[in-house]
Scaffold this active site. Structure first.
Site, PDB file in Angstrom:
ATOM      1  N   ASP A 146      39.903  48.437  27.772  1.00 54.58           N
ATOM      2  CA  ASP A 146      38.616  48.485  27.904  1.00 54.58           C
ATOM      3  C   ASP A 146      37.624  47.195  28.372  1.00 54.58           C
ATOM      4  OD1 ASP A 146      36.439  49.746  26.465  1.00 54.58           O
ATOM      5  OD2 ASP A 146      36.583  50.317  24.579  1.00 54.58           O
TER       6      ASP A 146
HETATM    7  C1  BGC Z   1      33.570  51.482  25.125  1.00 52.94           C
HETATM    8  C2  BGC Z   1      33.874  52.669  26.220  1.00 52.94           C
HETATM    9  C3  BGC Z   1      33.221  52.838  27.272  1.00 52.94           C
HETATM   10  C4  BGC Z   1      33.262  50.966  28.356  1.00 52.94           C
HETATM   11  C5  BGC Z   1      32.826  50.993  29.834  1.00 52.94           C
HETATM   12  C6  BGC Z   1      33.293  49.973  26.300  1.00 52.94           C
HETATM   13  O1  BGC Z   1      32.699  48.625  25.416  1.00 52.94           O
HETATM   14  O2  BGC Z   1      34.327  51.201  24.415  1.00 52.94           O
HETATM   15  O3  BGC Z   1      33.832  53.215  25.491  1.00 52.94           O
HETATM   16  O4  BGC Z   1      34.381  53.042  28.431  1.00 52.94           O
HETATM   17  O5  BGC Z   1      32.677  50.236  27.249  1.00 52.94           O
HETATM   18  O6  BGC Z   1      31.330  50.925  29.531  1.00 52.94           O
END
Ligand code: BGC
Length: 753
Positions: A277
């Site tokens: 993530d």
């Molecule tokens: C979130 C994810 C997301 C990623 C990319 C993160 O902060 O937890 O769910 O896919 O950002 O934008």
């Protein structure tokens, strides 16, 4: 014939994967160590900020072969230009993969996932993902960070809005439908994109519902209550997996080999790639796992293949290889998995597969897509209360629409709609006026701000979702609303949360309607006119007061780009609501976590009782939810017959048929979600008081009866025992069927040895 065909297809598939292996072997034999590490790097474009970091010098990195993909860059023209850079200016011309959070639609926006789950309509779920994929791919996107499959029982956690509620069985069905919708048959079409199930794992269970907080649970609970949707996604062939931010058993998921390799790959057979993530790898420094080099090596060795934004792989892996902390084989494996994904997407064959500049005008935000979104939005609404059939409203007279959510366009799509056209979606009053024409006089007053605390309102309306805070005093706003309401036949109060009060980093400890809004509602009720609460929310709220005092409550979640039309469709009876809750609504925050599939305990409280000394209960509130899982009203009513079993005894390997007759006893046609629950009465470990094991959404005309039959087999009776073996155990089972998890018909059968 069939055998012959299957064998041929098998050979063909082998042939194809043989081609892929040869292609990638050859490519990798020409790659430098740096280029291999580059494939593992996923920077953000900096255009759309979802975390704390932004990247710089992207172009330079791409030409040096230091980037495997990019994410959250919007626009096919821009994506094509960046792809061109990778193809024409980097040494080996390896195509990039372009990701985005296409969570509930692209520009045509569907209900937030929690709302979508309340449709219990798997065709609708698949259709929404298909349209999301069509629009995203038309704009250059090849990879979506969806579906989000985190089970959560804690509505304080803001990201419950992004998930499918509290039930693993339903969430697993949704996972399959979404992956079919995104990936199509094999991702070969230029409108088929790669899905990414997230956040692996258990992200929905942070302590105290505070985002990013510590998760700690037994393996038993993990496998019986949280893992099923992720596993279903793997079985459905999901192309990629995103690791979660949280720790599991004291080890962050991003560096957890047991999770990312032993469970995901060895036990479940996942063969795609794992991405971290946003800064998930570098965050392990703050988790206290060591410096950036240490945590990057930990992640790669655990089975992480791609680094989103941390720059840990790019910045430190070479040194770790030189120092023997990471092997070249481990690096090669990660690089291969990413190249395989690009191969499967067809990007080596045609890097511009998703870059047809003529597609956006034809395929994005089309009238057809919007029509589907309108239908699905109305299916997601849950009618929580409808005293004396106040709803549907008649199409005549004057309707006063009041509330801070009544006149906002940008809050309609809901959280996590990064590609949304925020100014192009009608607000509630705009949609209502368009649908009703001059049949109804629709008048509006704001009535209150979102929250009395201006700083809180600002935190809750970020990312262009301002509610244009009114500088007038609370009294002035209220007075205007009451004057406007004086001419009304009916008052519609559009209240609740702003869209950014849920989603990432939007945890709350109070789940009542915000102060000024509750006061407004009280004052509107005092007028003595009929009041309908149209509730906007991304999570279960505590509506005990509202349930007691407001005659009609329609929960519309955040229904997406066409929500305003759908709200008018349902309020005025063109559509009969059929949504059913997928998350329990508690009476107060102290009851949380409150969920239907709980255990009995050794001191259960007798059903219907409020409190009993030395039984599991509270002094100040009963144990029951305000609205149970599976609950939702309709403009008609349904009656269930007793359950008929094909036999009271079932032998292993057999099917048992259970049947009920469902009758639409009202005056309108309507849809009912018939729910099947099972209880294993005696187990080698304690078992829940009920678990959802099937459902069927049936449409019945007024007066119509239909037999609904479920087949129970031993697979459905299995659970993870103390030793985490997936088994069924002979004995007695209760089978329960009904329209929600509380009001159920019951029968019993015995599973023999
Ligand atoms: C979130 C994810 C997301 C990623 C990319 C993160 O902060 O937890 O769910 O896919 O950002 O934008």
């Amino acid at each position: 014939m069939c055998l012959l065909l299957c064998t041929c297809l098998g050979i063909q598939a082998q042939h194809k994967s043989g081609d892929m292996d040869r292609f990638i072997d050859d490519l990798m034999s020409r790659m430098t160590l740096e280029e291999k590490i580059g494939q593992l790097n996923l920077p953000v474009t900096g255009e759309i900020v979802t975390g704390q970091a932004q990247s710089s010098d992207i172009a330079g990195k791409i030409t040096r072969g230091e980037v495997g993909g990019l994410f959250n860059l919007k626009g096919v023209g821009r994506i094509r230009d960046v792809q061109k850079l990778a193809i024409e200016k980097s040494r080996l011309g390896i195509p990039l993969i372009f990701g985005m959070d296409v969570i509930h639609g692209y520009e045509t926006i569907f209900p937030i996932p929690l709302g979508m789950s309340c449709t219990w309509d798997m065709k609708a779920v698949e259709e929404s993902a298909r349209i999301g994929a069509t629009e995203a791919s038309a704009d250059g996107i090849s990879w979506t960070f969806s579906p989000m499959l985190d089970i959560s029982r804690d509505p304080r956690w803001g990201r419950v809005s992004e998930g499918n509620g509290e039930d693993p069985y339903l969430a697993a069905e949704i996972a399959r439908a979404m992956i079919r919708g995104y990936q199509g048959t094999d991702m070969s079409g230029n409108d088929e994109i790669m899905a990414c199930m997230k956040h692996f794992a258990l992200y929905g269970a942070p302590d105290a519902g505070r985002d990013y907080n510590t998760v700690d649970m037994s393996r038993n609970r993990m496998f019986n209550e949280y893992m099923l949707p992720y596993q279903a996604a793997v079985e459905a062939g999901v192309g990629s997996v995103m690791a979660s931010f949280n720790e599991i058993d004291g080890l962050p998921a991003s560096g957890n080999k047991w999770l990312l390799t032993d469970v995901l790959r060895t036990q479940w057979g996942f063969d795609g790639f794992v991405v971290s993530d946003f800064t998930g790898i570098s965050e392990m420094v703050d988790h206290g796992m060591g410096d950036l080099q240490t945590v990057s090596a930990l992640a790669l060795n655990a089975g992480m293949d791609m680094d989103m934004v941390s720059n840990g792989f790019l910045g430190t892996l070479k040194q770790s290889i030189e120092e023997g902390k990471v092997s070249v084989e481990t690096l090669d494996q990660a690089c291969r998995r990413i190249l395989e994904a690009k191969y499967k997407l067809g990007l080596f064959e045609d890097p511009y597969k998703y870059c047809d500049l003529t597609r956006p005008a034809r395929q994005i935000f089309t009238p057809e897509h919007r029509q589907v979104a309108r239908r699905i939005a109305s299916e997601s609404f849950v009618l929580l209360k409808n005293k004396d059939n106040l709803l549907p409203l008649q199409k005549k007279g004057t309707v006063t629409v009041v509330g801070p959510l009544a006149n906002t366009r940008s809050n309609m799509p809901g959280t996590w709609s990064v590609a949304a056209r925020l100014d192009d979606y009608p607000s509630v009053i705009e949609g209502m006026k368009e649908v009703l024409g001059n049949q109804v006089n629709v008048v509006y007053a704001k009535g209150s701000n979102l929250i009395s605390d201006a700083a809180y309102e600002q935190r809750a309306t970020m990312f262009g979702r301002s509610l244009h805070r009114d500088n007038r005093s609370n009294e002035e706003l209220l007075r205007e609303a009451l004057v406007t309401a004086a001419q009304a036949d009916v008052i519609v109060a559009a209240l609740g949360e702003s869209s950014e009060m849920t989603g990432e980093s939007s945890s709350r400890t109070h789940l009542d309607l915000p102060d000024v809004q509750r006061h407004l509602l009280e004052e509107l009720l005092k007028t003595g006119k009929p009041v309908v609460l149209v509730l906007f929310t991304g999570r279960p709220l505590t509506l005990t007061w509202e349930e007691e005092h407001v005659p009609a409550i329609l929960n519309v979640w955040f229904g997406g780009s066409e929500a305003a039309y759908a709200i008018a469709d349902v309020l005025f009876g063109d559509v009969n609501p059929s949504g059913k809750l997928t998350a329990t609504f508690p009476k107060n925050v102290g009851q949380i976590p409150l969920y239907y599939n709980h255990k009995n305990t050794g001191r259960p409280l007798e059903e219907g009782k409020w409190f009993e000394k030395f039984r599991t209960s509270y002094l100040d509130v009963d144990n029951d939810p305000l609205y149970p899982f599976g609950y939702g009203l309709s403009y008609t009513s349904f009656d269930y017959s007793d359950i008929r079993l094909s036999s009271p005894v079932m032998s292993p390997g057999d099917d048992l048929q259970v049947t009920v007759t469902v009758t639409n006893t009202g005056k309108r046609d309507g849809a009912e979600v018939v729910q099947l629950y099972l209880r294993d009465l005696v187990g080698s470990i304690t078992r829940p008081v009920k678990e959802l094991k099937g459902f069927d959404k049936v449409v019945l005309q007024a007066g119509e009866s239909r037999e609904v039959t479920f087949r129970i087999n031993t697979e459905m009776l299995k659970f993870y025992n103390y030793d985490l073996e997936f088994v069924y155990e002979p004995g007695e089972f209760d089978v329960m069927i009904g329209g929600n998890s509380r009001d159920l018909k019951k029968a019993r059968f015995t599973l023999t040895h």
